[in-house]
Design a protein around this motif. Structure first.
Motif, PDB file in Angstrom:
ATOM      1  N   GLU A  16       0.828  -1.210   0.000  1.00 44.54           N
ATOM      2  CA  GLU A  16       0.000   0.000   0.000  1.00 44.54           C
ATOM      3  C   GLU A  16       0.864   1.262   0.000  1.00 44.54           C
ATOM      4  N   LEU A  17       1.933   1.264   0.763  1.00 42.18           N
ATOM      5  CA  LEU A  17       2.863   2.386   0.813  1.00 42.18           C
ATOM      6  C   LEU A  17       3.514   2.615  -0.555  1.00 42.18           C
ATOM      7  N   ILE A  18       3.936   1.531  -1.197  1.00 43.00           N
ATOM      8  CA  ILE A  18       4.542   1.619  -2.524  1.00 43.00           C
ATOM      9  C   ILE A  18       3.547   2.214  -3.509  1.00 43.00           C
ATOM     10  N   HIS A  19       2.331   1.700  -3.488  1.00 42.97           N
ATOM     11  CA  HIS A  19       1.302   2.203  -4.402  1.00 42.97           C
ATOM     12  C   HIS A  19       1.046   3.692  -4.169  1.00 42.97           C
ATOM     13  N   LYS A  20       0.941   4.075  -2.918  1.00 40.57           N
ATOM     14  CA  LYS A  20       0.696   5.485  -2.587  1.00 40.57           C
ATOM     15  C   LYS A  20       1.823   6.368  -3.127  1.00 40.57           C
ATOM     16  N   ALA A  21       3.069   5.915  -2.997  1.00 45.49           N
ATOM     17  CA  ALA A  21       4.204   6.691  -3.504  1.00 45.49           C
ATOM     18  C   ALA A  21       4.171   6.779  -5.034  1.00 45.49           C
ATOM     19  N   LEU A  22       3.784   5.686  -5.695  1.00 42.75           N
ATOM     20  CA  LEU A  22       3.702   5.707  -7.156  1.00 42.75           C
ATOM     21  C   LEU A  22       2.604   6.653  -7.632  1.00 42.75           C
ATOM     22  N   VAL A  23       1.500   6.694  -6.906  1.00 42.92           N
ATOM     23  CA  VAL A  23       0.428   7.646  -7.235  1.00 42.92           C
ATOM     24  C   VAL A  23       0.939   9.071  -7.029  1.00 42.92           C
ATOM     25  N   SER A  24       1.671   9.307  -5.950  1.00 40.12           N
ATOM     26  CA  SER A  24       2.243  10.633  -5.702  1.00 40.12           C
ATOM     27  C   SER A  24       3.220  11.025  -6.804  1.00 40.12           C
ATOM     28  N   LEU A  25       4.007  10.069  -7.267  1.00 43.80           N
ATOM     29  CA  LEU A  25       4.936  10.328  -8.371  1.00 43.80           C
ATOM     30  C   LEU A  25       4.172  10.732  -9.624  1.00 43.80           C
ATOM     31  N   VAL A  63      10.140   7.344   9.278  1.00 36.42           N
ATOM     32  CA  VAL A  63       9.124   7.991   8.443  1.00 36.42           C
ATOM     33  C   VAL A  63       9.500   7.760   6.987  1.00 36.42           C
ATOM     34  N   PHE A  64       8.538   7.331   6.172  1.00 35.57           N
ATOM     35  CA  PHE A  64       8.790   7.082   4.754  1.00 35.57           C
ATOM     36  C   PHE A  64       9.338   8.343   4.095  1.00 35.57           C
ATOM     37  N   ALA A  65      10.483   8.198   3.409  1.00 34.53           N
ATOM     38  CA  ALA A  65      11.117   9.326   2.727  1.00 34.53           C
ATOM     39  C   ALA A  65      11.163   9.135   1.215  1.00 34.53           C
ATOM     40  N   GLY A  66      11.156   7.885   0.753  1.00 25.63           N
ATOM     41  CA  GLY A  66      11.212   7.647  -0.683  1.00 25.63           C
ATOM     42  C   GLY A  66      11.363   6.186  -1.009  1.00 25.63           C
ATOM     43  N   LEU A  67      11.355   5.917  -2.324  1.00 21.18           N
ATOM     44  CA  LEU A  67      11.534   4.536  -2.773  1.00 21.18           C
ATOM     45  C   LEU A  67      12.240   4.478  -4.114  1.00 21.18           C
ATOM     46  N   PHE A  89      11.327   7.828  -6.290  1.00 19.06           N
ATOM     47  CA  PHE A  89      10.470   8.862  -5.714  1.00 19.06           C
ATOM     48  C   PHE A  89      10.997   9.245  -4.349  1.00 19.06           C
ATOM     49  N   VAL A  90      11.072  10.560  -4.110  1.00 21.90           N
ATOM     50  CA  VAL A  90      11.456  11.077  -2.798  1.00 21.90           C
ATOM     51  C   VAL A  90      10.389  12.089  -2.394  1.00 21.90           C
ATOM     52  N   GLU A  91       9.858  11.912  -1.194  1.00 19.74           N
ATOM     53  CA  GLU A  91       8.868  12.847  -0.655  1.00 19.74           C
ATOM     54  C   GLU A  91       9.466  14.251  -0.631  1.00 19.74           C
ATOM     55  N   GLU A  92       8.640  15.232  -0.942  1.00 19.79           N
ATOM     56  CA  GLU A  92       9.067  16.635  -1.014  1.00 19.79           C
ATOM     57  C   GLU A  92       9.838  17.060   0.237  1.00 19.79           C
ATOM     58  N   ALA A  93       9.361  16.674   1.411  1.00 22.61           N
ATOM     59  CA  ALA A  93       9.989  17.095   2.673  1.00 22.61           C
ATOM     60  C   ALA A  93      11.408  16.558   2.840  1.00 22.61           C
ATOM     61  N   VAL A  99      18.564  11.497  -0.365  1.00 28.92           N
ATOM     62  CA  VAL A  99      17.768  10.272  -0.260  1.00 28.92           C
ATOM     63  C   VAL A  99      17.744   9.549  -1.599  1.00 28.92           C
ATOM     64  N   GLY A 100      17.463  10.264  -2.680  1.00 26.07           N
ATOM     65  CA  GLY A 100      17.422   9.650  -4.002  1.00 26.07           C
ATOM     66  C   GLY A 100      18.759   9.046  -4.391  1.00 26.07           C
ATOM     67  N   GLU A 101      19.829   9.766  -4.130  1.00 31.63           N
ATOM     68  CA  GLU A 101      21.168   9.263  -4.430  1.00 31.63           C
ATOM     69  C   GLU A 101      21.451   7.984  -3.654  1.00 31.63           C
ATOM     70  N   ARG A 102      21.110   7.985  -2.384  1.00 35.07           N
ATOM     71  CA  ARG A 102      21.344   6.794  -1.555  1.00 35.07           C
ATOM     72  C   ARG A 102      20.532   5.595  -2.049  1.00 35.07           C
TER      73      ARG A 102
END
Length: 164
Positions: A16-25, A63-67, A89-93, A99-102
């Motif tokens: 569900e978390l993955i799906h939510k992040a993909l929708v946000s992307l 806290v989820f930061a990205g995937l 995907f990296v959350e705006e905050a 995070v993306g590089e890592r």
């Protein structure tokens, strides 16, 4: 700040978390209507006996930061395994905290342990911020290739066509 980032491999409970992040992307790209995958799709294709992809999850203080969602690739010309990053995907905050590089580095490390010798990804033509980000990391645009695709009903018809 960057030291607070932890990365882990996603499990079925993260579908569900993955799906939510993909929708946000998709929403961030203004293409939410193109996102038709569901949580059950993520669950059935990403986990189980023969998963189609692997997802790395970045967290800051739990806290989820990205995937980073990726899968194995192979170059017949190079004769080598690779890693294809489908989504980053990296959350705006959490942007600007590497995070993306890592996430990309961890995907590369995991791929290398399985024999990968390259990493590929594609970027929307209009997404110049992402293009600049990848260039800064040394992931350069390949001017030798273009992506071609057939999908939906056209794909189904093509797959069913009899070749004489």
């Amino acid at each position: 700040m960057a030291d607070e980032v932890t990365i882990r491999v996603a499990g079925p409970g993260d579908a569900e978390l993955i799906h939510k992040a993909l929708v946000s992307l998709a929403r961030s790209r203004g293409t939410e209507e193109k996102m038709v995958a569901s949580v059950p799709d993520v669950l059935s294709h990403g986990f189980g006996k023969d998963p189609a992809f692997e997802t790395l999850i970045a967290e800051v203080d739990r806290v989820f930061a990205g995937l980073c969602l990726s899968f194995a690739s192979f170059s017949t010309w190079r004769g080598e395994r690779g890693v294809y990053v489908q989504d980053l995907f990296v959350e705006e905050a959490f942007r600007g905290r590497r995070v993306g590089e890592r996430l990309l580095c961890e995907a590369a490390r995991r791929g290398r342990r399985k024999g990968a010798r390259y990493l590929r990804l594609s970027v929307d033509v209009e997404n110049t911020k992402a293009q600049s980000f990848y260039e800064r990391l040394g992931i350069s645009h390949s001017r030798d290739e273009q992506i071609h695709m057939i999908k939906g009903e056209e794909f189904e018809a093509f797959a069913e066509a009899e070749q004489n």
